[in-house]
Structure formats: C-alpha cells, structure tokens
Scaffold this motif. Sequence first.
Motif, short mmCIF file in Angstrom:
data_model
loop_
_atom_site.label_atom_id
_atom_site.label_comp_id
_atom_site.label_asym_id
_atom_site.label_seq_id
_atom_site.Cartn_x
_atom_site.Cartn_y
_atom_site.Cartn_z
N ILE A 121 -0.69 -32.39 18.20
CA ILE A 121 -1.95 -31.89 18.93
C ILE A 121 -3.07 -31.81 18.11
CG2 ILE A 121 -2.83 -29.52 19.40
CD1 ILE A 121 -0.06 -28.46 20.24
N LEU A 122 -2.84 -31.63 16.73
CA LEU A 122 -3.97 -32.17 15.88
C LEU A 122 -4.69 -33.42 15.73
CD1 LEU A 122 -5.49 -30.60 13.62
CD2 LEU A 122 -3.67 -31.53 11.83
N GLN A 123 -3.72 -34.56 16.07
CA GLN A 123 -4.09 -35.74 16.16
C GLN A 123 -4.90 -36.11 17.22
OE1 GLN A 123 -0.53 -38.06 15.80
NE2 GLN A 123 -0.06 -37.52 13.56
N LEU A 124 -4.86 -35.12 18.25
CA LEU A 124 -5.73 -35.45 19.67
C LEU A 124 -6.99 -35.18 19.24
CD1 LEU A 124 -3.03 -34.21 22.30
CD2 LEU A 124 -3.47 -36.60 21.82
N LEU A 125 -7.48 -34.22 18.42
CA LEU A 125 -8.61 -34.14 18.14
C LEU A 125 -9.64 -35.38 17.99
CD1 LEU A 125 -8.54 -30.67 16.22
CD2 LEU A 125 -8.76 -31.06 18.55
N ASP A 126 -10.62 -35.65 18.45
CA ASP A 126 -11.31 -36.80 18.31
C ASP A 126 -12.35 -36.68 17.25
OD1 ASP A 126 -12.61 -39.19 18.56
OD2 ASP A 126 -13.65 -38.87 20.25
N TRP A 127 -12.32 -37.26 16.19
CA TRP A 127 -13.18 -37.43 15.06
C TRP A 127 -14.02 -38.70 15.09
CZ3 TRP A 127 -13.82 -32.31 14.26
CH2 TRP A 127 -12.67 -31.56 14.20
N HIS A 128 -13.93 -39.33 15.92
CA HIS A 128 -14.64 -40.80 15.93
C HIS A 128 -16.00 -40.56 16.71
CE1 HIS A 128 -11.17 -42.90 14.47
NE2 HIS A 128 -10.46 -42.30 15.26
N ARG A 129 -16.87 -39.70 16.02
CA ARG A 129 -18.04 -39.28 16.87
C ARG A 129 -19.40 -39.80 15.86
NH1 ARG A 129 -17.20 -32.85 17.32
NH2 ARG A 129 -14.92 -32.82 17.29
#
Length: 313
Positions: free
Chosen positions: A7-15
């Motif tokens: 679930i944590l890995q699904l957060l998108d930090w490629h912003r």
Amino acid sequence: MADFEHILQLLDWHREPKGLYEPIGYTLAEGGKRLRPRLALMSAAMYGAEEQAVPVALALEIFHNFTLLHDDLMDKAPTRRGRPTVYLRWNENTAILSGDQMLIEAYKQLEKLPDYLLAKVLHIFSTMATEICEGQQRDMDFEDMEEVSADDYMLMIKQKTSVLLGAALEMGALVGGATEKDRHLLRQAGVELGLAFQIQDDILDTYGDPNTFGKAIGGDILQNKKTLLLITAQRQANDEQRTTLDKWLHADNFVQEDKINAVREIYNQTGAREICERCMADRTDNAIRLLKEVSADTNALQTLATTMLCRKS
C-alpha cells in the motif's frame, strides 16, 4: 493483516518539482519496522475495521518519517537505516522542506476518513504532534543542562516517542468503533510500550551492532545525550567514576572511539545497562497488563510487545 508495504509503495512520489518529492520517496522506501502503522492496523483489526484504518496507518508512517528527517538534521546524523540521511544526500534546506511536505501529506491521508471520524482522529493526531514537538524541545534543552533527572527524561521520551505509539493504537481502535474505555487502555499501553522502545533504543545506540542497528554506534555518547544510561550512571557512580565521566562530558578534543569506549566502561562499572534493561522490562510488563484489560482480543499485540524486547535494530 493488510499488506501495508505494498500500500505504501503505491503512493506516487514521482512528482514535480523533483527536488521536493524525490527525498520523500527515498525516505519512505528505506524500510524500517513500520511499527506505528502496524499498531494502528492491529488495533483496528481487533474490531473488524483494518481496511478502514489504512489512511490512519499511512498518515502515521509518513508523519513518523517526517520527524526523522528533521531529527537527523538537528542531530547531524550521517546515516539512517544504513543509508545517508536526506540532509547529507541532498542538503539541509531539502531536509526541511521535504519534511514539511511530508507533514502536509500525512494530514492529506487523514482527509480520506469519513466525516463522523475525522474531527476525533484529527484531535488525537494533532495533540500527538504537538507533544512530539514539545518532547523534541525538551531533548534540545537537556543539551545545555549538566544533569537531568530520570523523571524529566521519562517525560521527554514519553512526548518525543511514546505518544505516537499510543496515538496509533487509539486511532486504530477509534476507527473500529471501540469503547472509550478500550481506547484509553490501548493508548496507555502504547505509551508504556513506547517508553520501553526508546529505552531499548538508547541501549542499542551504545551496545548494538552497527550492521543491524542501521546507524553508527555511540552517537548518543559523542553528543552527550542525556539518555537513561547516562542519567543512571551519574546517579550510581562513585567519586572516581564521576570524575572520569565528567572529564569526557566536557572534553573538546578527543578520539571518538576512545570516548565511546571510556563512557561505555563507566556504564558497565555502574550497572547502568542492567538497570535500564530492568526499567525497559517493567514498562513492557505494564503495557501487557493494560492490554489484558481490553475487551477485545489483544493476544497479537501482547506477542508483539514481548518480541520487541528482543529486537536488535
């Protein structure tokens, strides 16, 4: 138990801007014990609401790692979980700004909760966050104090560390619809568990294996941190031991390894480690006693509390 890591890995930090979000992804990918979200999910699961507590778990993990970014900068810590800290890999301004954004992201996770829960959860979360800041300030104030009492130390680690574990258990139970009595017992159990956890962290900083601890050993000694080990040694020391300890506490020029070894030897001579280990065990026993009073099945939490006594990192 939900696959929180996935679930944590699904957060998108490629912003964009990359310089703000990349350090967040770097920090959250470091692993760690995921203890705070784990406690929230376990607490909610006892009342059949694990899935509903996922936003709380995410908020807790993001918030906890935000505090680490700023802690590492304030402590000038070179590594965290075996990797360079954010302020060293990027720079100090990045550690501050990316940390600030992580705090915002934590609150954005809580926005996903239903309206009937949001105000209560926000109150617990914000109260906890304020106490952590107060605990951090106390820890900083201790740096300018010659001696700190054990009571002052326990208050500091309660605020800086323990209230986060207590809030995790309380918020998970709240999402699950637990009674006020159960929520109170779980919060207090979390606080006791957090006290034991921090005392053990202090012990590991001095006696742990750097390969498993994830950071250099002896950092607290080098910074003259007012840990329970130091406070206990000061209280237990004879005149000769106190003189030696004071010499190292006030030394300006020294070989780091020499200071670590010398202070650790004072801890050994005064029995400080054994005293702190007994205190840690007592706090764990308190947590388990409180958990046994909860109306729901807390066997999994009791097992976790006992297992934490054996951790090496």
